[in-house]
Scaffold this active site. Structure first.
Site, short mmCIF file in Angstrom:
data_model
loop_
_atom_site.label_atom_id
_atom_site.label_comp_id
_atom_site.label_asym_id
_atom_site.label_seq_id
_atom_site.Cartn_x
_atom_site.Cartn_y
_atom_site.Cartn_z
CG PHE A 109 -27.71 0.62 -5.37
CD1 PHE A 109 -28.50 -0.32 -5.17
CD2 PHE A 109 -27.64 1.61 -6.50
CE1 PHE A 109 -29.22 -0.59 -6.46
CE2 PHE A 109 -28.61 1.29 -7.35
CZ PHE A 109 -29.29 0.19 -7.45
CG LEU B 12 -27.29 1.78 -11.43
CD1 LEU B 12 -26.98 0.25 -12.38
CD2 LEU B 12 -28.66 2.12 -11.24
N GLY C 149 -25.52 7.57 -16.45
CA GLY C 149 -26.49 7.98 -15.44
C GLY C 149 -27.76 7.49 -15.62
CB SER C 150 -30.81 8.77 -17.37
OG SER C 150 -30.99 9.88 -16.58
NE ARG D 64 -39.60 40.55 8.75
CZ ARG D 64 -39.36 41.46 8.94
NH1 ARG D 64 -39.47 42.12 10.08
NH2 ARG D 64 -38.82 42.23 7.81
CD GLN E 134 -39.91 35.87 -3.28
OE1 GLN E 134 -38.94 35.23 -3.41
NE2 GLN E 134 -40.21 37.08 -3.46
N GLY F 135 -38.18 36.24 2.75
CA GLY F 135 -37.41 37.43 2.41
C GLY F 135 -35.95 37.04 2.48
CD GLU G 96 -32.91 5.91 -5.01
OE1 GLU G 96 -32.97 5.10 -6.17
OE2 GLU G 96 -33.05 5.65 -3.96
#
Length: 399
Positions: A129, A131, A137-138, A277, A353, A356, A380
């Site tokens: 597609f 475009l 872009g936008s 863990r 996070q 770790g 999109e």
């Protein structure tokens, strides 16, 4: 009120796709990601499973699912389950159907459908597609690619970028937007034209070196005096931009489904890791600092899933001629896309996070999902575009 609870058939279909993804994709994902390998054989197996034909009629080899039974919802479930294992394979299906098949299925002539759809619907071939451009872009209406009609042929010149499924060994065509003239109001006339792969002057440039979605096939494209028959025009001349904007509404819901799959993966990985863990004499999941973050992920997951399924159900209702309005669907699509994509980025940050130091290591899936997540806020329609569309849907004159 639009009904969006899943049927028993939908849940059975979900399990089928989940089993396929677990058996066929998961064992190889890390290797494919490192090698930036696009597994065309697996894509074709997805076709054999019927995933590319979920929204297509039987006459082109599709499933021919009655709108009452939720064909678009089934597609979103398939994308979600693939995305739960690997986002690249999820976007391959999303783009293959929503951006490859949909323009021809929705706006193509009978001859175009007969020529291109059977192989696309069967997953034997893929379509792209075209475009986005380097300077559009936008603001996709600022396209610079041009197509001039001469002696029964369109002569296409220009370039496109960030085009999914556009340069693989099984790519058959790219539908592109191009300026074909000027309207009576003096605005650029933008039309959609099918350009088959292998046409002289059409070049899929080397694949991008991306942050994420490393398994997905993504290329910049160039067109130099590319000649295709006049009959390759898709839909009405001058309506290409409007057609593609309508197609993007469906795509936003599908991207939301991809994001839901990612959030589900984060929940699954975090729960498993926090139970395994051990630290200070017990699992880290007993610590509120960890457990509460995972609880937040679960809330994000439920909210994202409901927004996505509701928008998908609205699309199925529209296919069945039962409403809702296009305006209401566009609003629901933007809401789902905005919330789920931003939640997915947050979910991967939390998951990393929780893991770790291990979360920073590529041997753990959370690292790959962390890299894959960001594009969900961009593709999109960016988050900024979604906020603009939502605000306009509320009647605000935002620019």
């Amino acid at each position: 009120m639009t009904q969006f609870e899943l049927s028993r058939e939908h849940e059975e279909f979900r399990r089928t796709v989940r089993d396929f993804a677990e058996a066929t994709i998961r064992p190889h994902v890390a290797e494919w990601d490192r090698a930036h390998h696009f597994p065309t054989d697996v894509v074709q197996r997805m076709g054999e499973l019927g995933l590319f034909g979920l929204t297509a009629p039987e006459e082109y080899g599709g499933a021919g699912i009655d709108p009452e039974d939720g064909p678009f919802t089934s597609l979103c479930l398939a994308i979600e389950e693939l995305g739960r294992v690997d986002q690249s394979m999820g976007i391959t299906l999303e783009a293959g159907v929503g951006l490859g098949i949909n323009p021809i299925l929705t706006y193509g002539t009978d001859e175009q459908k007969k020529t291109w759809l059977p192989d696309l619907v069967a997953g034997r071939r893929l379509a792209g597609f075209g475009l986005t451009e380097p300077g559009a872009g936008s603001d996709a209406g600022a396209t610079r690619t041009r197509a001039e009609l001469e002696n029964g042929e369109w002569i296409v010149n220009g370039s496109k970028q960030f085009i999914t499924n556009s340069g693989s060994d099984i790519t058959s065509l790219v539908t592109v937007t191009a300026r074909t003239g000027v309207s009576d109001a003096g605005r650029p006339e933008i039309s959609a034209i099918i350009v088959p792969a292998g046409t002289p002057g059409f070049v899929a440039e080397p694949a991008y070196d991306k942050l994420g979605w490393n398994i997905s096939d993504t290329h910049p494209l160039t067109f130099t005096d590319v000649r295709v028959p006049e009959s390759h025009l898709v839909g009405e001349r001058g309506r290409g931009y409007a057609q593609f904007l309508a197609i993007l509404d469906d795509g936003r819901v599908a991207i939301a489904a991809l994001a839901v799959g990612l959030i589900q993966a984060c929940v699954d990985l975090c729960v498993e890791y926090s139970l395994d863990r051990q630290t200070m004499g017990g699992p880290i999941g007993r610590k509120q600092g960890v457990a509460f973050q995972i609880a937040d992920l679960e809330v994000m997951l439920h909210a994202s899933r409901m927004l996505t399924y509701r928008a998908a159900a609205m699309k199925d209702a529209m296919l069945g001629g039962r409403g809702p309005s296009t305006r209401d669907f566009k609003q629901a699509a933007s809401v789902a896309k905005l919330y789920t994509s931003e939640s997915a980025v947050t979910a991967t940050r939390i998951a990393t996070q929780v893991f770790g130091g291990y979360g920073f290591m590529e041997e753990y899936a959370v690292a790959r999902f962390y890299r894959d997540a960001k594009i969900l806020e961009i593709g999109e329609g960016t988050s900024e575009v979604q906020r603009m569309l939502i605000a306009r849907g509320l009647g605000l004159p935002v620019e």
